[in-house]
Design an enzyme around this catalytic site. Structure first.
Site, PDB file in Angstrom:
ATOM      1  CG  ASP A  19      -0.215   0.077   2.556  1.00 23.90           C
ATOM      2  OD1 ASP A  19      -0.820   0.599   3.532  1.00 23.90           O
ATOM      3  OD2 ASP A  19       0.952  -0.374   2.638  1.00 23.90           O
ATOM      4  CG  ASP A  24       4.016   0.106   1.577  1.00 28.09           C
ATOM      5  OD1 ASP A  24       3.816   1.056   2.343  1.00 28.09           O
ATOM      6  OD2 ASP A  24       3.450  -1.000   1.694  1.00 28.09           O
ATOM      7  CG  ASN A  49       0.417   3.458   4.170  1.00 35.57           C
ATOM      8  OD1 ASN A  49       0.236   3.426   5.390  1.00 35.57           O
ATOM      9  ND2 ASN A  49       1.395   2.780   3.583  1.00 35.57           N
ATOM     10  CB  THR A 135       4.633  -4.243   2.860  1.00 39.08           C
ATOM     11  OG1 THR A 135       4.175  -3.653   1.630  1.00 39.08           O
ATOM     12  CG2 THR A 135       5.746  -5.226   2.598  1.00 39.08           C
ATOM     13  CG  PHE A 177      -1.937   1.571   9.383  1.00 35.92           C
ATOM     14  CD1 PHE A 177      -1.707   1.105   8.100  1.00 35.92           C
ATOM     15  CD2 PHE A 177      -2.937   2.512   9.581  1.00 35.92           C
ATOM     16  CE1 PHE A 177      -2.462   1.573   7.027  1.00 35.92           C
ATOM     17  CE2 PHE A 177      -3.699   2.998   8.525  1.00 35.92           C
ATOM     18  CZ  PHE A 177      -3.461   2.516   7.241  1.00 35.92           C
ATOM     19  CG  ASN A 178       0.336  -2.869   7.466  1.00 40.98           C
ATOM     20  OD1 ASN A 178      -0.123  -1.857   6.923  1.00 40.98           O
ATOM     21  ND2 ASN A 178       1.594  -3.249   7.329  1.00 40.98           N
ATOM     22  CG  HIS A 251       7.207   0.427   9.670  1.00 45.70           C
ATOM     23  ND1 HIS A 251       7.382   0.208  11.023  1.00 45.70           N
ATOM     24  CD2 HIS A 251       6.745   1.690   9.560  1.00 45.70           C
ATOM     25  CE1 HIS A 251       7.024   1.295  11.698  1.00 45.70           C
ATOM     26  NE2 HIS A 251       6.640   2.206  10.845  1.00 45.70           N
ATOM     27  CG  ASP A 252       5.995  -1.644   4.544  1.00 47.51           C
ATOM     28  OD1 ASP A 252       5.342  -0.747   3.985  1.00 47.51           O
ATOM     29  OD2 ASP A 252       5.569  -2.260   5.544  1.00 47.51           O
TER      30      ASP A 252
HETATM   31  O1  RIB Z   1       2.467   0.224  10.792  1.00 54.09           O
HETATM   32  C1  RIB Z   1       3.354   0.371   9.717  1.00 54.09           C
HETATM   33  C2  RIB Z   1       2.757  -0.169   8.469  1.00 54.09           C
HETATM   34  O2  RIB Z   1       1.575   0.557   8.145  1.00 54.09           O
HETATM   35  C3  RIB Z   1       3.678  -0.009   7.242  1.00 54.09           C
HETATM   36  O3  RIB Z   1       3.424  -1.051   6.354  1.00 54.09           O
HETATM   37  C4  RIB Z   1       3.235   1.288   6.649  1.00 54.09           C
HETATM   38  O4  RIB Z   1       3.493   1.372   5.241  1.00 54.09           O
HETATM   39  C5  RIB Z   1       1.754   1.220   6.892  1.00 54.09           C
HETATM   40  O5  RIB Z   1       1.177   0.433   5.851  1.00 54.09           O
HETATM   41 CA    CA Z   2       2.794  -0.526   4.046  1.00 56.51          CA
END
Ligand code: RIB
Ligand code: CA
Length: 321
Positions: A19, A24, A49, A135, A177-178, A251-252
Site C-alpha cells: 500500500d 512500501d 496508507n 506490507t 496499522f496494517n 517498516h516494510d
Molecule cells: O504500521 C506500519 C505499516 O503501516 C507499514 O506497512 C506502513 O506502510 C503502513 O502500511
Molecule cells: Ca505498508
C-alpha cells in the site's frame, strides 16, 4: 540454458502486496534491485496508507523509478473485508508518496484484479515455492485464501509487516496499522497453517533512518538515491515528532531484507492471535512470547535486527539501480 534454469530455481519467487506509502516504496525498490535473488512475479496493491487508486499508481511510479517495465502491477481490494477503510495520510501525505514529484505513470495497471492474480498464480505454480510478502493491510491475502484455500498448497511462506507486542500500537494504543485496518483478514492469514514470518513494530522500530543514513542513501552511486532519500525525509517527520526518534522506522523493507539476508534478524517461534472484537483492542496482536499458554506456535516473530547490517544491505542493493 541449464545454468539459467539452475539460477532461476535458486531465486525466491515472490508476490509483493503493498500500500505505497514511502516505506512500501523502499521495499519495492529493494525487491526490484535484487534481480539475482528475487523473481518478483507481480506487485499487488491494496487500500491502506492511502486509497487504492493511489497505492496502485504509486506502485507503478516505483516500477518506473527503478526501471522495471517488466513488473506487472495489479489493483486489489478498495476496502477491508468488514470495516470501513482507515488511511494514514497524516504519515504518508495526501499522495501516499509525498517527498517526490507525483505524476501519472505510463507503466500500465493490469486489468486483472489482484486477488484473481494471486489465486491464479499460486494455482498455476508447478511447485510450492511462492512467497507472499504483504506490507499493507492483509485484505488481498485474506480474500484469496478465503476464496480459494487450495492456494495454500503452493505458498512456501508469508513474510509480512504487521503487529506489535512490546512497542504497543501506532494507530491505536493497542494496534499496529496494517493489522488494525483489516483484523479479519489478518485472522485468516494467521490461521492459514502456512509458515509466517512477522516483521512487527518490535523489530522495525530498531531500523531507524538517522540523518547520517539518509545522507548516505542520497549520495549513493544510484539513480534512485535522491528519490529514496527525499521520500524518507518526508515520511520520517511524523515518527520523529511522535517517538522522538532520530529518524523513522523503515517498516516494510524489513520483509525483503529478511528474504535477502535472514541472518540479520533474530526470530522466535510464537503463537500470535489477533483481536477482532475488542472495544479498545481491535487489531491488537496477542503474541505469546513467553509460552504462557498452550496455544501452538504459528509465526516466526522477529524481535531483534542488526540495523547496521540492514542499511549496509539496503545501500548495496540500491546502488544496483
Ligand atoms: O504500521 C506500519 C505499516 O503501516 C507499514 O506497512 C506502513 O506502510 C503502513 O502500511
Ligand atoms: Ca505498508
Amino acid at each position: 540454458m541449464i545454468q539459467f534454469q539452475r539460477k532461476k530455481n535458486k531465486m525466491k519467487q515472490i508476490i509483493l502486496d503493498c500500500d505505497p506509502g514511502q516505506d512500501d516504496a523502499v521495499a519495492l525498490a529493494l525487491a526490484m534491485a535484487a534481480t539475482d535473488e528475487i523473481e518478483l512475479l507481480g506487485v499487488t496493491t491494496v487500500a491502506g496508507n492511502v486509497p487504492l487508486n493511489l497505492t496502485q499508481r504509486n506502485a507503478r511510479i516505483m516500477c518506473e523509478m527503478c526501471n522495471r517495465p517488466d513488473i506487472k502491477v495489479y489493483a486489489g481490494a478498495e476496502k477491508p473485508m468488514i470495516h470501513d477503510l482507515v488511511t494514514a495520510e497524516h504519515v504518508h501525505g495526501k499522495s501516499g508518496l509525498d517527498g517526490i514529484d507525483i505524476y501519472e505513470p505510463n507503466h500500465p495497471l493490469e486489468e486483472k484484479h489482484a486477488v484473481d492474480y494471486i489465486i491464479e498464480t499460486c494455482l498455476a505454480s508447478e511447485n510450492d515455492n511462492i512467497i507472499l510478502v504483504p506490507t499493507g493491510p492483509l485484505t488481498n491475502i485474506g480474500l484469496a485464501i478465503e476464496r480459494e484455500p487450495a492456494i495454500l498448497l503452493k505458498i512456501k511462506e508469508i513474510v509480512l509487516m504487521g503487529g506489535a507486542l512490546r512497542e504497543g500500537g501506532n494507530i491505536t494504543p493497542s494496534a499496529e496499522f496494517n493489522i488494525y485496518v483489516d483484523p479479519e483478514a489478518a485472522q485468516i492469514v494467521l490461521k492459514c497453517g502456512r509458515p509466517i514470518v512477522a516483521m512487527s513494530l518490535d523489530v522495525t522500530h530498531q531500523v531507524l533512518t538517522t540523518r547520517k543514513r539518509v545522507d548516505t542513501i542520497r549520495n549513493l552511486n544510484s539513480s534512485v538515491g535522491e528519490h529514496i532519500a527525499s521520500l524518507i525525509e518526508f515520511y520520517e517527520r511524523y515518527d520523529e515528532e511522535k517517538y522522538h526518534f532520530d529518524g523513522a522506522p523503515l517498516h516494510d523493507p524489513c520483509t525483503v531484507a529478511y528474504l535477502l539476508k535472514p541472518e540479520l534478524f533474530s526470530l522466535k517461534d510464537v503463537n500470535m492471535e489477533v483481536e477482532t472484537g475488542g472495544e479498545f483492542t481491535r487489531g491488537a496482536t496477542v503474541v505469546d512470547f513467553w509460552d504462557v499458554t498452550d496455544r501452538l506456535p504459528n509465526v516466526k516473530w522477529a524481535y531483534e535486527v542488526d540495523d547496521v547490517g540492514f542499511f549496509e544491505l539496503l545501500n548495496e542493493y540500491l546502488e544496483k539501480l
